[in-house]
Motif scaffolding. Structure first.
Motif, PDB file in Angstrom:
ATOM      1  N   MET A 199      -7.271   4.523   6.517  1.00 34.17           N
ATOM      2  CA  MET A 199      -7.117   3.623   7.367  1.00 34.17           C
ATOM      3  C   MET A 199      -5.519   3.674   7.795  1.00 34.17           C
ATOM      4  SD  MET A 199      -9.706   1.820   8.019  1.00 34.17           S
ATOM      5  CE  MET A 199     -11.496   1.450   7.012  1.00 34.17           C
ATOM      6  N   SER A 245      -5.484   4.984   1.080  1.00 30.32           N
ATOM      7  CA  SER A 245      -5.570   4.087   1.726  1.00 30.32           C
ATOM      8  C   SER A 245      -6.879   3.936   2.636  1.00 30.32           C
ATOM      9  CB  SER A 245      -4.393   4.484   3.033  1.00 30.32           C
ATOM     10  OG  SER A 245      -4.726   6.002   3.621  1.00 30.32           O
ATOM     11  N   CYS A 246      -7.756   4.554   2.071  1.00 25.48           N
ATOM     12  CA  CYS A 246      -9.224   4.694   2.601  1.00 25.48           C
ATOM     13  C   CYS A 246      -9.210   5.399   4.034  1.00 25.48           C
ATOM     14  CB  CYS A 246      -9.814   3.412   2.590  1.00 25.48           C
ATOM     15  SG  CYS A 246     -10.211   2.612   0.955  1.00 25.48           S
ATOM     16  N   THR A 265       0.772  -1.508   0.177  1.00 25.60           N
ATOM     17  CA  THR A 265      -0.019   0.054   0.055  1.00 25.60           C
ATOM     18  C   THR A 265       0.897   1.375  -0.193  1.00 25.60           C
ATOM     19  OG1 THR A 265      -1.912  -1.193   1.275  1.00 25.60           O
ATOM     20  CG2 THR A 265      -1.725   1.291   1.211  1.00 25.60           C
ATOM     21  N   LYS A 289      -7.266   8.776   0.485  1.00 23.12           N
ATOM     22  CA  LYS A 289      -8.085   7.973  -0.579  1.00 23.12           C
ATOM     23  C   LYS A 289      -7.263   6.838  -0.910  1.00 23.12           C
ATOM     24  CE  LYS A 289     -10.815  11.802  -2.558  1.00 23.12           C
ATOM     25  NZ  LYS A 289     -11.300  12.536  -3.869  1.00 23.12           N
ATOM     26  N   ALA A 297      -9.765  -4.513   4.992  1.00 19.60           N
ATOM     27  CA  ALA A 297      -9.158  -3.346   5.359  1.00 19.60           C
ATOM     28  C   ALA A 297      -7.503  -4.193   5.947  1.00 19.60           C
ATOM     29  CB  ALA A 297      -9.727  -2.871   6.500  1.00 19.60           C
ATOM     30  N   ARG A 340      -4.790  -5.103   3.479  1.00 18.03           N
ATOM     31  CA  ARG A 340      -4.234  -3.998   2.945  1.00 18.03           C
ATOM     32  C   ARG A 340      -3.577  -2.930   3.612  1.00 18.03           C
ATOM     33  NH1 ARG A 340      -9.273  -4.343   0.141  1.00 18.03           N
ATOM     34  NH2 ARG A 340      -9.268  -4.977  -2.090  1.00 18.03           N
TER      35      ARG A 340
END
Length: 446
Positions: free
Chosen positions: A100, A97-98, A42, A95, A251, A254
């Motif tokens: 997270m 890595s959402c 990631t 965005k 989640a 990743r």
């Protein structure tokens, strides 16, 4: 070197292998270990965004020293447009890595940039320290360095009074020697998030109020060094990336950024990497004050609210049509609705009490692994052995932080019914006539 690609980043981590341990074993190659695969790739994908033709202009800017494109999170903002550009860049990575991953590289890029912008602050300590931080900022910017950091010493006590660091415990990170080459540090720190996946580690001054009289300066410092320095060791917690598919664990497969305890065994920090040293007043200005009384006061009030509702339900109890003495449902429904927020708050309180110690937890296998001696020496407390401490904190972790703890929080939110539905039900059964009458009487006053 301009902004790096993901492949260049991974190659760098592989070539400059740090001393990393997990589950009782030393990791030979972080880039090939399944525990770190999701987070590694990631981070690599975020760096690749800097080379995407559709995003390149939003992700990079021209280096003021080389003219090469470098990461935009390194920019020293001079006006509103600079801030907007940086915000857009950071948004793109968020965005990616959402949201997270809390320690994507831009976090410390911005931090080091701000310290470099205030180089004169470090120069108040020693003139060369100001130049050191400027040089370091340029180094990480021009080489697109991925960093971790640590700023907390391992705690031996959670007692109300502040426990002074005692050098005899050999736990708090401190300077044990200095020579013409630099300072030598020994001790342990938490919490190095992204540590095993980073090129360099920044060590901030710890927030301490009491230290041994006459030895304050040995605990006051700020520096940065490569993660593969001799004597530097990373003890990782359990991985959340269990090798399951993105479908099963979208989640954790990743965004596992990994947290680690950092052991410093007589690590030499070159003078050119030192930014602050032996000035408690300057170092203490890096932190913020805590609000312990506010947290504990809020906790007490919250618990008393539940007790009051329970007492009210019993005081207003009556015999129902079946001859059963039944507590008043209205206060209990209020309590049920309150618990929807109170249980997550309980988990939050555990977070606040446990702080970074909840994440800096070796596994059972580590207690008999290669770093068993360090774990026993550094992680015992004033009232518990290292094993007892780890066992207790792993329980707190499992209740409030793990996948199991997350399920419990979700369960508490809904097992008593939907919150909106409960609010509507409470409105329907609540006797509103006395309140209406009071308002009507007030309006009739002359």
């Amino acid at each position: 070197m301009p902004a790096r690609t993901g492949a260049e980043y991974i190659a760098g981590i592989r070539e400059r292998s740090a001393e990393v341990y997990i589950s009782g074993e030393r990791v030979k190659d972080v880039t090939a270990h399944p525990a770190f695969a999701g987070g590694l790739h990631t981070v690599a994908s975020l760096l690749d965004m800097q080379h995407d033709p559709a995003l390149r202009d939003d992700m990079t800017y021209t280096s003021p020293t080389t003219g090469d494109p470098v990461g935009l999170s390194f920019i020293m903002p001079r006006n509103a447009d600079d801030l907007k550009r940086r915000r857009k860049m950071i948004t793109n990575w968020a965005k990616g890595s959402c949201g997270m991953m809390g320690r994507t590289p831009d976090f410390l890029n911005v931090a080091v940039m701000s310290m470099a912008a205030g180089a004169d602050f470090c120069a108040r300590n020693r003139p060369e320290f100001g130049q050191n931080i400027l040089n370091y900022y340029e180094f990480i910017r021009e080489n697109d360095i991925v960093m971790t950091h640590t700023l907390v010493n391992l705690q031996r006590s959670r007692s109300v009074g502040n426990t002074p660091f005692d050098d005899r415990t050999d736990v708090a990170l401190s300077v044990v020697d200095e020579n013409q080459d630099g300072i030598v540090v020994r001790g342990a720190r938490v919490l190095a998030t992204l540590g095993p996946l980073s090129d360099e580690i920044a060590v901030y001054p710890a927030r301490t109020r009491r230290v041994p009289v006459g030895e304050e300066g040995k605990y006051a410092f700020g520096f940065a060094i490569p993660c593969n320095m001799d004597g530097l060791k990373f003890q990782c917690r359990d991985t959340f990336d269990t090798g399951r598919s993105h479908f099963d664990h979208p989640a954790s497969s990743r965004f596992e950024e990994m947290d680690a305890i950092v052991f410093f065994d007589d690590v030499l920090v070159p003078w050119e990497r030192v930014f602050l040293y032996n000035d408690v007043a300057l170092c203490n200005q890096w932190g913020e004050r805590t609000n312990r009384n506010a947290h504990t006061g809020h906790q007490v009030v919250t618990k008393n609210v539940v007790k009051a509702l329970l007492a009210a339900s019993e005081a207003q109890a009556s015999t129902d049509e079946w001859g059963i003495f039944c507590p008043d449902y209205r206060p209990l429904l209020v309590a049920r609705k309150q618990m929807i927020t109170m249980y997550p708050r309980m988990a939050e309180i555990l977070h606040l009490l446990g702080s970074s110690s909840l994440m800096a937890l070796p596994a059972e296998a580590d207690l008999s692994g290669p770093l068993a001696d360090e774990i026993e020496r550094y992680m015992d407390t004033d009232t518990a052995t290292a094993e007892e401490r780890i066992r207790l904190f792993r329980l707190a972790w499992d209740v409030s932080c793990s996948a199991f703890g997350g399920r419990q929080t979700l369960y508490e939110r809904y097992f008593g019914g939907d919150s909106a539905r409960n609010a509507a039900l409470l409105y329907q059964i609540y006797d509103r006539d006395p309140a209406r009458k009071l308002v009507q009487e007030f309006l009739s006053w002359e």
